[in-house]
Structures are given as C-alpha cells and as structure tokens.
Design an enzyme around this catalytic site. Structure first.
Site, PDB file in Angstrom:
ATOM      1  N   ASP A   1       0.860  -1.187   0.000  1.00 31.92           N
ATOM      2  CA  ASP A   1       0.000   0.000   0.000  1.00 31.92           C
ATOM      3  C   ASP A   1       0.896   1.237   0.000  1.00 31.92           C
ATOM      4  O   ASP A   1       1.854   1.311   0.764  1.00 31.92           O
ATOM      5  CB  ASP A   1      -0.894  -0.022   1.247  1.00 31.92           C
TER       6      ASP A   1
ATOM      7  N   ASN B   1     -13.526  -4.179   2.894  1.00 27.71           N
ATOM      8  CA  ASN B   1     -14.704  -3.315   3.003  1.00 27.71           C
ATOM      9  C   ASN B   1     -15.547  -3.386   1.731  1.00 27.71           C
ATOM     10  O   ASN B   1     -15.005  -3.513   0.642  1.00 27.71           O
ATOM     11  CB  ASN B   1     -14.277  -1.859   3.238  1.00 27.71           C
TER      12      ASN B   1
ATOM     13  N   HIS C   1     -10.674  -5.594  -2.578  1.00 29.35           N
ATOM     14  CA  HIS C   1      -9.299  -5.678  -2.107  1.00 29.35           C
ATOM     15  C   HIS C   1      -9.280  -6.016  -0.624  1.00 29.35           C
ATOM     16  O   HIS C   1     -10.170  -5.634   0.126  1.00 29.35           O
ATOM     17  CB  HIS C   1      -8.513  -4.396  -2.388  1.00 29.35           C
ATOM     18  N   PHE C   2      -8.270  -6.766  -0.264  1.00 27.09           N
ATOM     19  CA  PHE C   2      -8.057  -7.166   1.122  1.00 27.09           C
ATOM     20  C   PHE C   2      -6.783  -6.486   1.606  1.00 27.09           C
ATOM     21  O   PHE C   2      -5.758  -6.557   0.941  1.00 27.09           O
ATOM     22  CB  PHE C   2      -7.883  -8.681   1.221  1.00 27.09           C
TER      23      PHE C   2
END
Length: 133
Positions: free
Chosen positions: A30, A82, A95-96
């Site tokens: 990220d 989410n 996405h996780f």
C-alpha cells in the site's frame, strides 16, 4: 474496467511494489500504509464488492495474505475487506488489506460498537439467513 486504479495496476499501467502475482491474484504494498508492511491483495477479476467476485477467483486471497503476514514478520495484524462507501470502501475493486499492528498507535484502529442482544430477534435472523444459504 478502464478507469479502475487497481485494474490499471494489474495491467502494469501504474507502477506498484508487487509482492505476488498469479493468474487470479495480485498483491502489492500500500502506498499510504497504516504501518510497515501494509499490503493489498486483490483478485484480478474486477468487481466492486465481494459478492461480485466468483468463488474460484477468491481461493488464493487468504493464503497470499497469510504469506505476506509471515514475510513481513507481523505477529499481530488485521485482514480487512470493506464493501461500499458507508463501510469505508474507497476503491471500487475488491481488495483485502493485510495491516501489521506492531503497537497501539500504528496499524488499524478499530471501534466496535456492539449492540445489546435480543435473543428472539437473533434466533429469527439465524433462521432467515440459514434458510437462504
């Protein structure tokens, strides 16, 4: 989907710090991490919500997140996914997050506003959901 930032990352149109890639899964660091080692694991199949993704495209997700957690040395961590704006989803591609929690200030901060239990309502909900599965 042409405008999806994650689809563009998968295609190599936007650079990323790729950690893993297979036919169905892509994982990368990220760029706005909550802690050291914060990574995203995404299906290559484009879908906004988890219910949009075929089951076979999800099978590698948790094993890859597990491998990243081990590789980063994270002892405590969150796996977060989410669905929808009010659930805090910003990018409309499933996405996780694998977010290491090395100490209290770093990583994911979570509030858990639990509600009192009404056993009759809980029993009715159980029957409703179980019947639909």
């Amino acid at each position: 989907m042409a405008a999806c930032i994650f689809c563009r990352i998968i295609k190599g149109e936007i650079p990323s710090f790729k950690l893993f890639e297979s036919d169905k899964v892509f994982a990368f660091l990220d760029i706005q991490p909550l802690s050291r080692g914060h990574a995203l694991v995404i299906p290559k199949f484009h879908g906004a919500k988890l219910t949009d993704i075929p089951d076979e495209d999800l099978q590698e997700i948790l094993p890859v997140a597990k491998r990243i957690a081990k590789a980063t040395g994270a002892e405590d961590y969150n796996i977060l996914q989410n669905n929808g704006r009010i659930a805090h989803q910003v990018v409309d591609h499933v996405h996780f997050h694998m977010i290491p929690k090395p100490n209290e200030p770093e990583g994911l901060g979570v509030g858990w506003p639990s509600q009192p239990t009404d056993m009759d309502k809980l029993k009715a909900l159980h029957e409703e959901v179980k019947a639909k599965m």
